[in-house]
Design an enzyme around this catalytic site. Structure first.
Site, PDB file in Angstrom:
ATOM      1  N   GLY A 108       0.820  -1.213   0.000  1.00 29.70           N
ATOM      2  CA  GLY A 108       0.000   0.000   0.000  1.00 29.70           C
ATOM      3  C   GLY A 108       0.853   1.261   0.000  1.00 29.70           C
ATOM      4  O   GLY A 108       0.688   2.120  -0.859  1.00 29.70           O
ATOM      5  N   ALA A 109       1.767   1.336   0.951  1.00 29.94           N
ATOM      6  CA  ALA A 109       2.600   2.523   1.046  1.00 29.94           C
ATOM      7  C   ALA A 109       3.748   2.259   2.006  1.00 29.94           C
ATOM      8  O   ALA A 109       3.780   1.228   2.677  1.00 29.94           O
ATOM      9  CB  ALA A 109       1.784   3.713   1.549  1.00 29.94           C
ATOM     10  N   MET A 110       4.682   3.216   2.073  1.00 29.58           N
ATOM     11  CA  MET A 110       5.892   3.015   2.874  1.00 29.58           C
ATOM     12  C   MET A 110       6.290   4.294   3.585  1.00 29.58           C
ATOM     13  O   MET A 110       6.341   5.359   2.990  1.00 29.58           O
ATOM     14  CB  MET A 110       7.010   2.513   1.947  1.00 29.58           C
ATOM     15  CG  MET A 110       8.328   2.301   2.644  1.00 29.58           C
ATOM     16  SD  MET A 110       8.174   1.004   3.915  1.00 29.58           S
ATOM     17  CE  MET A 110       9.429   1.559   5.071  1.00 29.58           C
ATOM     18  N   ASN A 151       8.978   5.778   4.693  1.00 29.30           N
ATOM     19  CA  ASN A 151      10.339   6.335   4.675  1.00 29.30           C
ATOM     20  C   ASN A 151      10.380   7.709   5.337  1.00 29.30           C
ATOM     21  O   ASN A 151       9.523   8.543   5.091  1.00 29.30           O
ATOM     22  CB  ASN A 151      10.809   6.497   3.228  1.00 29.30           C
ATOM     23  CG  ASN A 151      10.476   5.304   2.378  1.00 29.30           C
ATOM     24  OD1 ASN A 151      10.919   4.210   2.668  1.00 29.30           O
ATOM     25  ND2 ASN A 151       9.650   5.495   1.362  1.00 29.30           N
ATOM     26  N   GLU A 203       0.891   5.748   7.571  1.00 28.45           N
ATOM     27  CA  GLU A 203       2.300   6.048   7.237  1.00 28.45           C
ATOM     28  C   GLU A 203       2.787   7.244   8.041  1.00 28.45           C
ATOM     29  O   GLU A 203       3.916   7.258   8.526  1.00 28.45           O
ATOM     30  CB  GLU A 203       2.475   6.303   5.738  1.00 28.45           C
ATOM     31  CG  GLU A 203       1.971   5.191   4.818  1.00 28.45           C
ATOM     32  CD  GLU A 203       2.393   3.792   5.225  1.00 28.45           C
ATOM     33  OE1 GLU A 203       3.477   3.639   5.808  1.00 28.45           O
ATOM     34  OE2 GLU A 203       1.620   2.844   4.959  1.00 28.45           O
TER      35      GLU A 203
HETATM   36  N1  PHE Z   1       5.852  -0.695   6.303  1.00 30.57           N
HETATM   37  C1  PHE Z   1       4.785  -0.521   5.347  1.00 30.57           C
HETATM   38  C2  PHE Z   1       3.538  -0.144   6.139  1.00 30.57           C
HETATM   39  O1  PHE Z   1       3.064  -0.873   6.950  1.00 30.57           O
HETATM   40  C3  PHE Z   1       4.445  -1.723   4.551  1.00 30.57           C
HETATM   41  C4  PHE Z   1       5.492  -2.184   3.596  1.00 30.57           C
HETATM   42  C5  PHE Z   1       6.275  -3.278   3.896  1.00 30.57           C
HETATM   43  C6  PHE Z   1       5.679  -1.550   2.406  1.00 30.57           C
HETATM   44  C7  PHE Z   1       7.220  -3.746   3.027  1.00 30.57           C
HETATM   45  C8  PHE Z   1       6.597  -2.012   1.509  1.00 30.57           C
HETATM   46  C9  PHE Z   1       7.371  -3.115   1.823  1.00 30.57           C
HETATM   47  O2  PHE Z   1       3.045   0.911   6.033  1.00 30.57           O
HETATM   48 ZN    ZN Z   2       2.845   0.067   8.678  1.00 31.51          ZN
END
Ligand code: PHE
Ligand code: ZN
Length: 847
Positions: free
Chosen positions: A254-256, A258, A291
């Site tokens: 879905g999204a990340m 960063n 996020e």
């Molecule tokens: N960490 C992200 C989230 O939960 C999910 C994610 C995991 C995105 C691995 C890309 C790769 O919002």
């Molecule tokens: Zn998450």
């Protein structure tokens, strides 16, 4: 690069890295097939580490040169990284590598999507960008320079300087490599700003492809709402001068989150009334919040190792669900969360892929971004809050942020702050993190001399992951209703800690009707058959009222399947009563009609010792829809008319609820009028919610061809809308046609199968069509297996996730099991199968 025998990683083997990273400088010279990455990294021996081996992760990298303190060195290269002799004092490591973003179809590391560069590093993608200790407990301050001819060049943190063809970024907050991000391309920005409670002015921007500018406003508002909410509710303010979001067409998830540069699947951020449904808007608001909330729960406090994934994900899902409940309706959000939990987490917890919220081993961490880690992880925190109370929760969270800001933390750290803040012993509660399986709670009762007693017995079925499960701490919210329907005991939380336990309520005039597990206070299966019709009519708890309707529906559906009985009039009367009760929120009423999913009915049958027949389940669901339509025939036209929205479109909960109920009614009406009302709605629709709902009805009524063609002509240019067009035809197909429909769509010129959204819209949707996927002739299994085999070398992560369609295979009859078994074997024996897919198929086959 494939491992012959995949390696298993264990939580118990955790050891800190031998070096700390004091600072990181990266320079990127962007070129589609030959990007150069120069790294300059300051390392120092880690006094806390025993093992001083210098191993840097690295995959698919061409090493051009390496230096230590300015002198060339010759590291030893392996499949997964490099080792090198290094001094036992602080030193500077420099390396230059070449990578090929244009050939990166796995969408992990640095890749290209429609000509734009972007990155995805969680969990272990940074090692595909340069040599680095790619583990979350190694945190450092990053400075990044990007050289490239693109108008937009972005990385984490704050902008330092830029000029023609270059930009420099500095992120002052130490972070693990999985939070690194870079974006470059021809993008346009939708800008806004936010002033934090600490007085920091933050420039906000949402970067999209030219043409998508008109789909940014809603996401931006959701971001500002999230920033404000986290200040108001958790006291957490944003900590950089800029916050950037980028929409990307090709993205596995879905999204990340960063740091300072969230990257989103376009489907999780772009929205407009014409192209997005109300549910899309709600999902986008939730993902933006999720996020954003990671900035504190995930980034400022991160995970020591990937076994602790639920530390950030469970907590952040819990926080985003609190946000949605506050922005919209709390009971409706609770109901929709429980629907998702039962549809995705329960089958996982009850099948071959069962694992604890904190797993203890894995082969490929990408396979553990699961409903158990995310959704059950959030449920566990919800229980914790119920047990310690709102004030205790707040105290514990304040302590968590105070004590662990800047740390790479563990579940032990998390539970310790609750123990320290509240004085509660959480030794037994910790089992929720270490034990797989969904507990079942059986309830019986007795009444004597004015004292009512509830008896509970809990039992968690053993699984490969947890062969000897022990009793859990289960908060059970209970209320009691008198025989006249009045509440004689308001909601009260009982704490179940033993295998069996009784609780007494003295001083009652008559035997009450219990309302148990109010608000779904724990992620368990309740074995209890109270008077559902009575609870449906009188329960004061909105969740349990909905649950009563669902239980009536379930009993009636199973009755039709197992005994051939007609749809139950108690259900028909009860649901009709709620649907027409204008005192209730329309959104809530929309959910009251939602029957248990067909896959869930299959699970219930299996549980009851009956082999599920997908066609019979389908037929029963159809019969129930028809019966309800017939039963409510007189009321439907008026109900439909009263739930049309005349005001200009707004994606808020009020309007969305009206439309949800109106469209539920339309689907019933279609069973009576053959699609006339649906055609009228389709022809006059001015927003996607109304257009798509009408189109679904038309397809179901067997008169969708013209509308589908019209829809395609209208939306051909819009990728996200076309995903809906692909998916809808599959999910609304008759079971006999579903596989053919999906197969035909894979021949469509716009079936761009390397795009995860399009692949999932078609084949993911197909595997969710219970009766279609399980078609007797096995065509569904073959179709899915063919495509998984084709996608695996291109995108292992998305392939592996979709293997879970097979996780319930042992529920079905011998013929279906043997057909699925053959497909699993065919996938397993595919040469060079990825580690991701190998692990999934192996676990599923072990069932
Ligand atoms: N960490 C992200 C989230 O939960 C999910 C994610 C995991 C995105 C691995 C890309 C790769 O919002
Ligand atoms: Zn998450």
């Amino acid at each position: 690069m494939r491992d012959a025998s995949p390696q298993t990683i264990y939580l118990k083997d955790y050891a800190p890295f031998g070096y700390v990273v004091e600072e990181v400088h990266l320079t990127f010279d962007l070129a589609p097939s030959a990007t150069r990455v120069m790294s300059r990294i300051r390392f120092a021996p880690n006094p806390d580490a025993k093992d001083t081996a210098f191993f840097l992760h690295g995959e698919n990298l061409s090493l051009i040169s390496a230096k230590i303190d300015g002198d060339a060195v010759k590291p030893t290269l392996t499949d997964t990284g490099l080792t090198c002799d290094v001094p036992n004092v602080p030193f500077t490591w420099e390396a230059e590598v070449q990578i090929d973003p244009a050939a990166n179809t796995a969408l992990e590391g640095l890749y290209q999507s429609n000509g734009m560069y972007c990155t995805q590093c969680e969990a272990e993608g940074f090692r595909k960008i340069t040599y680095y200790p790619d583990r979350p407990d190694v945190m450092s301050v990053f400075t990044v320079r990007i050289n490239g001819p693109h108008p937009v060049l972005l990385s984490n943190g704050n902008p330092v300087a830029s000029g023609d063809g270059w930009a420099e970024w500095h992120d002052p907050w130490p972070k693990p490599a999985y939070l690194f991000a870079l974006v470059a391309g021809e993008l346009v920005a939708h800008r806004d700003s936010f002033t934090t409670m600490e007085g920091r002015d933050v420039d906000l921007a949402l970067y999209v492809r030219p043409g998508d500018e008109g789909k940014c406003a809603f996401g931006m508002q959701a971001l500002k709402d999230s920033m404000k909410w986290d200040e108001d509710v958790y006291g957490r303010a944003y900590d950089l001068d800029v916050f950037n979001i980028v929409a990307v067409d090709d993205f596995n998830m879905g999204a990340m989150e960063n740091k300072g540069l969230n990257i989103f699947n376009a489907s999780a951020v772009l929205a407009s009334p014409e192209t997005s449904t109300d549910s899309n808007f709600e999902r986008i608001e939730a993902i933006i919040a999720h996020e954003y909330f990671h900035n504190w729960t995930g980034n400022r406090i991160t995970c020591r190792d990937w076994f602790q994934l639920c530390l950030k994900e469970g907590l952040t899902v819990f926080r985003d669900s609190q946000f949605t409940a506050d922005m919209r309706s709390e009971p409706v959000k609770r109901i929709s969360d429980v629907i998702v939990l039962r549809a995705h987490q329960f089958p996982e917890d009850q099948g071959p892929l069962a694992h604890p919220v904190r797993p203890e081993s894995f082969q490929e961490i990408n396979n553990f971004y699961t409903a158990t880690v995310y959704e059950k992880g959030a449920e566990v925190i919800r229980m914790l809050k119920t047990l310690v109370g709102d004030a205790g929760y707040k105290k514990a969270l304040d302590l968590y942020f105070d004590r662990h800001d800047g740390d790479a933390a563990t579940i032990e750290d998390w539970l310790q702050v609750f123990e320290d803040a509240t004085g509660r012993d959480l030794t037994q509660f910790k089992r929720w993190y270490s034990q797989a399986g969904t507990p079942r709670v059986a309830v019986t009762d007795s009444f004597e001399d004015g004292t009512y007693t509830l008896h509970f017995a809990q039992h968690t079925p053993p699984s490969a992951a947890s062969p000897k499960p022990q009793a859990q701490v289960i908060p059970i919210a209970v209320g009691l209703l008198g025989p006249d329907g009045d509440e004689v005991l308001p909601t009260h939380v009982l704490e179940l800690t033993d295998d069996s336990q009784s609780f007494s309520f003295p001083g009652l005039a008559a035997k009450p009707v219990p309302s148990i597990l109010r608000g779904f206070s724990a992620p368990v299966v309740l074995d209890h058959t109270p008077d559902h019709a009575f609870l449906l009519a009188h329960d004061t708890d909105p969740f349990n009222r909905w649950e009563a309707a669902r239980n009536l529906a379930k009993a009636s559906l199973l009755g039709t399947i197992m005994q051939g009985t007609a749809p139950d009039t108690a259900w028909l009367d009860g649901v009709a009563g709620l649907l027409t009760d204008d005192a209730l929120d329309p959104a809530y009423r929309g959910y009251v009609f939602a029957m248990p999913g067909q896959s869930q009915l299959a699970a219930d049958l299996h549980e009851a010792g009956t082999t599920p027949d997908p066609d019979a389940i389908w037929a029963s669901a159809e019969a129930h829809r028809k019966a309800l339509a017939g039963h409510m025939a007189d009321a439907l036209p008026d109900l439909y008319a009263r739930h049309q929205v005349d005001a200009p479109y707004a994606p808020d909960a009020g309007q969305a609820g009206q439309r949800a109920l109106g469209n539920t009614v339309l689907s019933l009406l279609t069973l009576l009028d053959g699609g006339e009302a649906a055609q009228a709605q389709f022809d006059s629709a001015t927003n996607m919610t109304q257009q798509l709902a009408a189109l679904a009805c038309l397809i179901r009524a067997g008169r969708g061809d013209a509308a589908l063609a019209q829809f395609e002509a209208q939306w051909k240019h819009d990728r996200l809308v076309m995903d809906k067009w692909f998916g809808l035809q599959v999910i609304e197909a008759d079971p006999d046609d579903a596989a053919d429909t999906a197969k035909a769509l894979t021949q469509h010129p716009d079936f761009n199968w390397k795009n995860p959204n399009r692949f999932r819209a078609t084949l993911g949707t197909f595997s969710a069509h219970h009766a279609g996927f399980h078609a007797k002739d096995g065509s569904g299994y073959t179709l899915l297996a063919d495509w998984l085999i084709k996608l695996d070398p291109v995108n292992p992560q998305t392939t592996a996730r979709m293997c879970s369609a097979f996780q319930t295979w042992r529920r079905y009859d011998a013929i279906r099991q043997s057909m699925i078994g053959k497909e699993l074997e065919r996938i397993a024996s595919t040469p060079n199968l990825s580690r991701d897919t190998t692990e999934m198929i192996t676990r599923i086959r072990e069932a």
